[in-house]
Structures are given as structure tokens and as C-alpha cells.
Design a protein around this motif. Structure first.
Motif, PDB file in Angstrom:
ATOM      1  N   GLN A  83      48.013 -29.529 -44.672  1.00 13.53           N
ATOM      2  CA  GLN A  83      49.348 -28.968 -44.505  1.00 13.53           C
ATOM      3  C   GLN A  83      50.440 -30.029 -44.345  1.00 13.53           C
ATOM      4  O   GLN A  83      51.617 -29.692 -44.233  1.00 13.53           O
ATOM      5  N   ILE A  84      50.070 -31.306 -44.317  1.00 14.52           N
ATOM      6  CA  ILE A  84      51.070 -32.364 -44.179  1.00 14.52           C
ATOM      7  C   ILE A  84      51.815 -32.541 -45.495  1.00 14.52           C
ATOM      8  O   ILE A  84      51.204 -32.770 -46.540  1.00 14.52           O
ATOM      9  N   ARG A  85      53.130 -32.428 -45.428  1.00 10.64           N
ATOM     10  CA  ARG A  85      53.972 -32.636 -46.601  1.00 10.64           C
ATOM     11  C   ARG A  85      55.032 -33.712 -46.371  1.00 10.64           C
ATOM     12  O   ARG A  85      55.624 -34.205 -47.320  1.00 10.64           O
ATOM     13  N   ALA A  86      55.269 -34.063 -45.127  1.00 10.12           N
ATOM     14  CA  ALA A  86      56.265 -35.091 -44.829  1.00 10.12           C
ATOM     15  C   ALA A  86      55.741 -36.456 -45.257  1.00 10.12           C
ATOM     16  O   ALA A  86      54.537 -36.709 -45.240  1.00 10.12           O
ATOM     17  N   PRO A  87      56.622 -37.384 -45.639  1.00 10.08           N
ATOM     18  CA  PRO A  87      56.179 -38.735 -46.011  1.00 10.08           C
ATOM     19  C   PRO A  87      55.640 -39.486 -44.801  1.00 10.08           C
ATOM     20  O   PRO A  87      56.192 -39.398 -43.705  1.00 10.08           O
ATOM     21  N   LEU A  88      54.550 -40.235 -45.038  1.00 13.46           N
ATOM     22  CA  LEU A  88      53.915 -41.020 -43.979  1.00 13.46           C
ATOM     23  C   LEU A  88      53.839 -42.484 -44.387  1.00 13.46           C
ATOM     24  O   LEU A  88      53.521 -42.807 -45.531  1.00 13.46           O
ATOM     25  N   GLN A  89      54.113 -43.338 -43.418  1.00 16.94           N
ATOM     26  CA  GLN A  89      53.787 -44.756 -43.510  1.00 16.94           C
ATOM     27  C   GLN A  89      52.630 -44.973 -42.537  1.00 16.94           C
ATOM     28  O   GLN A  89      52.766 -44.740 -41.337  1.00 16.94           O
ATOM     29  N   LEU A  90      51.471 -45.389 -43.046  1.00 11.59           N
ATOM     30  CA  LEU A  90      50.258 -45.488 -42.241  1.00 11.59           C
ATOM     31  C   LEU A  90      49.805 -46.939 -42.145  1.00 11.59           C
ATOM     32  O   LEU A  90      49.634 -47.618 -43.159  1.00 11.59           O
ATOM     33  N   TRP A  91      49.621 -47.403 -40.901  1.00 19.69           N
ATOM     34  CA  TRP A  91      49.177 -48.773 -40.629  1.00 19.69           C
ATOM     35  C   TRP A  91      47.764 -48.739 -40.049  1.00 19.69           C
ATOM     36  O   TRP A  91      47.463 -47.931 -39.163  1.00 19.69           O
ATOM     37  N   ARG A  92      46.905 -49.664 -40.546  1.00 21.27           N
ATOM     38  CA  ARG A  92      45.545 -49.763 -40.039  1.00 21.27           C
ATOM     39  C   ARG A  92      45.233 -51.203 -39.659  1.00 21.27           C
ATOM     40  O   ARG A  92      45.467 -52.133 -40.438  1.00 21.27           O
ATOM     41  N   SER A  93      44.685 -51.404 -38.456  1.00 16.69           N
ATOM     42  CA  SER A  93      44.196 -52.737 -38.087  1.00 16.69           C
ATOM     43  C   SER A  93      42.839 -52.961 -38.735  1.00 16.69           C
ATOM     44  O   SER A  93      42.035 -52.040 -38.881  1.00 16.69           O
ATOM     45  N   GLN A  94      42.564 -54.185 -39.103  1.00 13.50           N
ATOM     46  CA  GLN A  94      41.300 -54.510 -39.751  1.00 13.50           C
ATOM     47  C   GLN A  94      40.118 -54.300 -38.813  1.00 13.50           C
ATOM     48  O   GLN A  94      39.039 -53.852 -39.244  1.00 13.50           O
ATOM     49  N   ILE A 148      53.037 -44.194 -38.676  1.00  9.45           N
ATOM     50  CA  ILE A 148      51.854 -43.977 -37.846  1.00  9.45           C
ATOM     51  C   ILE A 148      51.018 -45.256 -37.828  1.00  9.45           C
ATOM     52  O   ILE A 148      50.638 -45.775 -38.888  1.00  9.45           O
ATOM     53  N   ALA A 149      50.699 -45.761 -36.632  1.00  6.37           N
ATOM     54  CA  ALA A 149      49.944 -47.005 -36.497  1.00  6.37           C
ATOM     55  C   ALA A 149      48.605 -46.753 -35.805  1.00  6.37           C
ATOM     56  O   ALA A 149      48.574 -46.257 -34.679  1.00  6.37           O
ATOM     57  N   ASP A 150      47.506 -47.090 -36.482  1.00  5.92           N
ATOM     58  CA  ASP A 150      46.155 -47.004 -35.917  1.00  5.92           C
ATOM     59  C   ASP A 150      45.942 -45.717 -35.121  1.00  5.92           C
ATOM     60  O   ASP A 150      45.637 -45.747 -33.923  1.00  5.92           O
ATOM     61  N   PRO A 151      46.079 -44.562 -35.767  1.00  6.46           N
ATOM     62  CA  PRO A 151      45.987 -43.312 -35.018  1.00  6.46           C
ATOM     63  C   PRO A 151      44.569 -43.018 -34.520  1.00  6.46           C
ATOM     64  O   PRO A 151      43.583 -43.473 -35.116  1.00  6.46           O
ATOM     65  N   LEU A 152      44.478 -42.261 -33.428  1.00  2.07           N
ATOM     66  CA  LEU A 152      43.209 -41.672 -33.031  1.00  2.07           C
ATOM     67  C   LEU A 152      42.815 -40.701 -34.148  1.00  2.07           C
ATOM     68  O   LEU A 152      43.383 -39.625 -34.281  1.00  2.07           O
ATOM     69  N   PRO A 155      47.384 -34.866 -48.615  1.00  2.00           N
ATOM     70  CA  PRO A 155      47.674 -34.235 -49.906  1.00  2.00           C
ATOM     71  C   PRO A 155      48.665 -35.031 -50.748  1.00  2.00           C
ATOM     72  O   PRO A 155      48.679 -34.908 -51.968  1.00  2.00           O
ATOM     73  N   GLU A 156      49.511 -35.840 -50.108  1.00  2.00           N
ATOM     74  CA  GLU A 156      50.419 -36.726 -50.813  1.00  2.00           C
ATOM     75  C   GLU A 156      50.185 -38.150 -50.333  1.00  2.00           C
ATOM     76  O   GLU A 156      49.970 -38.385 -49.146  1.00  2.00           O
ATOM     77  N   LYS A 157      50.239 -39.094 -51.233  1.00  2.00           N
ATOM     78  CA  LYS A 157      49.883 -40.470 -50.921  1.00  2.00           C
ATOM     79  C   LYS A 157      50.807 -41.071 -49.871  1.00  2.00           C
ATOM     80  O   LYS A 157      52.026 -40.951 -49.954  1.00  2.00           O
ATOM     81  N   ALA A 158      50.204 -41.729 -48.881  1.00  2.00           N
ATOM     82  CA  ALA A 158      50.973 -42.410 -47.842  1.00  2.00           C
ATOM     83  C   ALA A 158      51.291 -43.836 -48.276  1.00  2.00           C
ATOM     84  O   ALA A 158      50.619 -44.420 -49.133  1.00  2.00           O
ATOM     85  N   GLU A 159      52.328 -44.418 -47.669  1.00  2.00           N
ATOM     86  CA  GLU A 159      52.575 -45.846 -47.791  1.00  2.00           C
ATOM     87  C   GLU A 159      51.611 -46.525 -46.826  1.00  2.00           C
ATOM     88  O   GLU A 159      51.779 -46.444 -45.610  1.00  2.00           O
ATOM     89  N   PHE A 160      50.591 -47.180 -47.356  1.00  2.00           N
ATOM     90  CA  PHE A 160      49.476 -47.659 -46.536  1.00  2.00           C
ATOM     91  C   PHE A 160      49.541 -49.174 -46.358  1.00  2.00           C
ATOM     92  O   PHE A 160      49.722 -49.916 -47.326  1.00  2.00           O
ATOM     93  N   HIS A 161      49.389 -49.623 -45.097  1.00  2.00           N
ATOM     94  CA  HIS A 161      49.400 -51.049 -44.765  1.00  2.00           C
ATOM     95  C   HIS A 161      48.107 -51.385 -44.024  1.00  2.00           C
ATOM     96  O   HIS A 161      47.848 -50.839 -42.945  1.00  2.00           O
ATOM     97  N   ASP A 162      47.304 -52.281 -44.584  1.00  2.00           N
ATOM     98  CA  ASP A 162      46.062 -52.726 -43.967  1.00  2.00           C
ATOM     99  C   ASP A 162      46.313 -54.118 -43.382  1.00  2.00           C
ATOM    100  O   ASP A 162      46.588 -55.066 -44.125  1.00  2.00           O
ATOM    101  N   VAL A 163      46.251 -54.263 -42.063  1.00  2.00           N
ATOM    102  CA  VAL A 163      46.684 -55.487 -41.394  1.00  2.00           C
ATOM    103  C   VAL A 163      45.489 -56.404 -41.159  1.00  2.00           C
ATOM    104  O   VAL A 163      44.688 -56.189 -40.242  1.00  2.00           O
TER     105      VAL A 163
END
Length: 327
Positions: free
Chosen positions: A232-243, A216-220, A262-270
Motif C-alpha cells: 500500500q506504500i505509494r509515497a516516494p521513499l529514500q532508503l538507507w542501509r548500513s553494510q 528512512i535509515a536502517d529501519p527495523l 511497489p514503486e522503486k525507492a532511492e536506495f543508498h547502501d553505506v
């Protein structure tokens, strides 16, 4: 995001080139009781030398209608564009995934793509986008020519902006669309007023448990205030955020998604990135016509960033989908 310059991307023409390629084909998911026809591009592994497929302003390294290379069943990835975008908005990510052994499908969401500007003032897409994706997955597992090559236990997703919102909903998030902010002078939307209650589309968006991993990249994110609605989210997420955010997406709201899961995402802060940095690098013609979506901050290299983004997305989706496929 708006990509009006891609309205011309209806015709294909090819010229010879060298190098590795993904197979590329266009098709439609027929209209049904759930919605109108969906226009789709499919990328897949291809054993033939690359051509250049020209789609609107883009030159895509691909081979039209190339048979899917290799044996066995492959994972499927669905790509969902942002507001006013098209199925070409993340073509380099689709190419990287196909070259890594995935079947990839990107669709034009009927209620908010560049071909349907008449719908830009409607928020119906916030309800219909997840339905579009479920219909596309149904098609890929059913009547699609590629169905026999797809592993139904390994389905993933990549989405940007409203496409990121779409992915969160499909993963089980419950949005509060009443929290959406109207357009104002603040490009992130953080200081804008909420939309009038009468604009909220009826119906509740629903999840799709067949999709097992989400990039998921810079979601609304303003429709999940303070990270709410994510339990209710249980699937693994990779989350990207623009600065810097932009186009109504506030970096603080995206950060709240990361902390609210509820479970930690793989988080990328760009660092240094604006919202549109997640779009494919613009060719010169598009950059002249759409500087707002093609121009990055001084010192930010979109091409270099996409090499990282695509590599990380491939690694994450491969790892998580393989892990959930079982023996």
C-alpha cells in the motif's frame, strides 16, 4: 538505540559563536485521549547569527526562539528517533534541513525514549509511535505558533531504526509484529528467535496520508518479512542501509524492503557503516559513556558520511515535496 546520556538534556544555556544558525525552540504537545504529552524540539530557518545552545552533551549551532525567517509557507519535516533515543539523536540532520528552508520537529516517543527506561521491555511503542507522529502533525497544523508558516501539502519525514519502522507504517506499510526477533548474541537479530506471541501489542498501526515523502535509515525491518506488508506504500521513499547492521537490524531485511516496495525507492547502501553510523557525531563526553553507539569501524568517517546523508536527504525531500505541492 539507547542514548541514556541524554537524560541530562533538560536545560538550555547559550554562548556566543559565529556562523549560520537554525532557530531552535522546545515545546510540548498536550496529553489527550490518544496519548501522553509529547516533548518536541523545533528547528526553523533563522536570520540571526549563530549561538551555541548546549543540550546535555551536545553543542548545537542555533538561536533559541528565533522568529522563522522569510515569507510564505514552508515544508514541514518530522524526525523520529530509534529505540531508547531522543529528539537530539539526529540534530545535525535537523539543522541541515532548517538551514535549507524547512520547519523541522523531532519528538521524544513516550514509550521508548531515553527518559523512560521503564518502558524498554514493552513493545507498546510499535503501536503508539505512528500515533505520536500523527498527533504532532495535528499540532503543527493547528495550535502550534508555527502553523501559519507551514504548507500542509508539503510534509515529509526522516526516521532511523524504530523511527524508520514508524515512517514505513505512516507511509502505509502493514507490519507483522509477530515476526519481531528477540535480543540475542547476533547483533543484527537475524539468527534470534521470534518474540513470544503474548508480547505483541494490541491494535493496528495506521498510516498518515498527509506525509508525502519519507527518508528512512536502517529501519527495523524484520516485522516486514521478505518485504511483505508494503503493497500500500505509494509515497516516494529514500532508503538507507548500513553494510553491517546491528542493534537487531539485519542488512538483508533492509534490502528486502527496497525490493518489496511497489514503486522503486532511492536506495543508498553505506559501505563500512554500522547501524549507529546514522546517529549524529558524538561529542567526547558521550563517546566515553556510550562507546557502542559512538564508535565506528576503522576507516569509516561518520562526519563525512553525515555531510552526504544530510545533503541527499535535503535534496530528496525538497524535490519530492515540491513536486507534490502542485502549481
Amino acid at each position: 538505540m539507547r542514548l541514556k546520556a541524554l537524560v541530562a538534556a533538560a536545560a538550555l544555556c547559550c554562548s556566543a559563536s559565529l556562523g549560520h544558525a537554525a532557530g531552535l525552540m522546545a515545546f510540548e504537545v498536550p496529553a489527550d485521549v490518544s496519548g501522553p504529552a509529547l516533548k518536541v524540539l523545533q528547528w526553523s530557518p533563522c536570520a540571526r547569527p549563530a549561538d551555541t545552545v548546549r543540550l546535555g552533551p551536545f553543542a548545537i549551532p542555533a538561536v533559541r526562539d528565533c522568529p522563522i525567517a522569510g515569507d510564505g509557507k514552508l515544508p514541514l519535516i518530522v524526525i523520529s528517533h530509534g529505540f531508547g533515543g531522543t529528539y537530539l539523536a539526529h540534530h545535525d540532520t535537523a539543522e541541515a534541513l532548517a538551514n535549507a528552508g524547512f520547519v523541522v520537529v523531532a519528538l521524544n516517543h513516550p514509550d521508548d525514549n531515553a527518559f523512560n527506561a521503564a518502558r524498554f521491555d514493552s513493545l507498546a511503542a510499535l503501536r503508539t509511535r505512528p500515533i505520536d507522529v500523527r498527533r504532532l502533525v495535528d499540532h503543527m497544523l493547528g495550535p502550534a505558533p508555527a502553523a501559519a508558516r507551514i504548507d500542509p501539502e508539503r510534509i515529509g519525514f526522516f526516521g532511523f531504526s524504530r523511527g524508520g519502522y514508524t515512517g514505513l507504517v505512516l507511509a502505509g506499510a502493514q507490519p507483522d509484529i509477530r515476526q519481531l526477533r528477540a535480543v540475542c548474541q547476533d547483533p543484527t537479530g537475524a539468527k534470534c528467535d521470534r518474540i513470544p506471541a503474548g508480547m505483541v501489542p494490541p491494535g493496528e498501526p495506521a498510516s498518515d496520508p498527509r506525509i508525502k515523502a519519507f527518508a528512512i535509515a536502517d529501519p527495523l525491518a524484520s516485522v516486514f518479512p521478505n518485504g511483505s506488508g508494503l503493497r500500500q506504500i505509494r509515497a516516494p521513499l529514500q532508503l538507507w542501509r548500513s553494510q553491517n547492521g546491528g542493534d537487531g537490524v539485519a542488512p538483508a531485511d533492509v534490502a528486502a524492503i527496497a525490493t518489496g516496495l511497489p514503486e522503486k525507492a532511492e536506495f543508498h547502501d553505506v559501505a563500512g557503516a554500522g547501524h549507529f553510523a546514522f546517529l549524529s557525531v558524538c561529542p567526547e563526553a558521550l563517546a566515553r559513556e556510550q562507546p557502542a553507539i559512538c564508535t565506528d569501524a576503522a576507516g569509516f568517517d561518520r562526519a563525512a558520511f553525515h555531510a552526504e546523508l544530510n545533503g541527499q536527504a535535503v535534496d530528496f525531500l525538497r524535490r519530492e515535496l515540491d513536486r507534490r505541492a502542485g502549481p
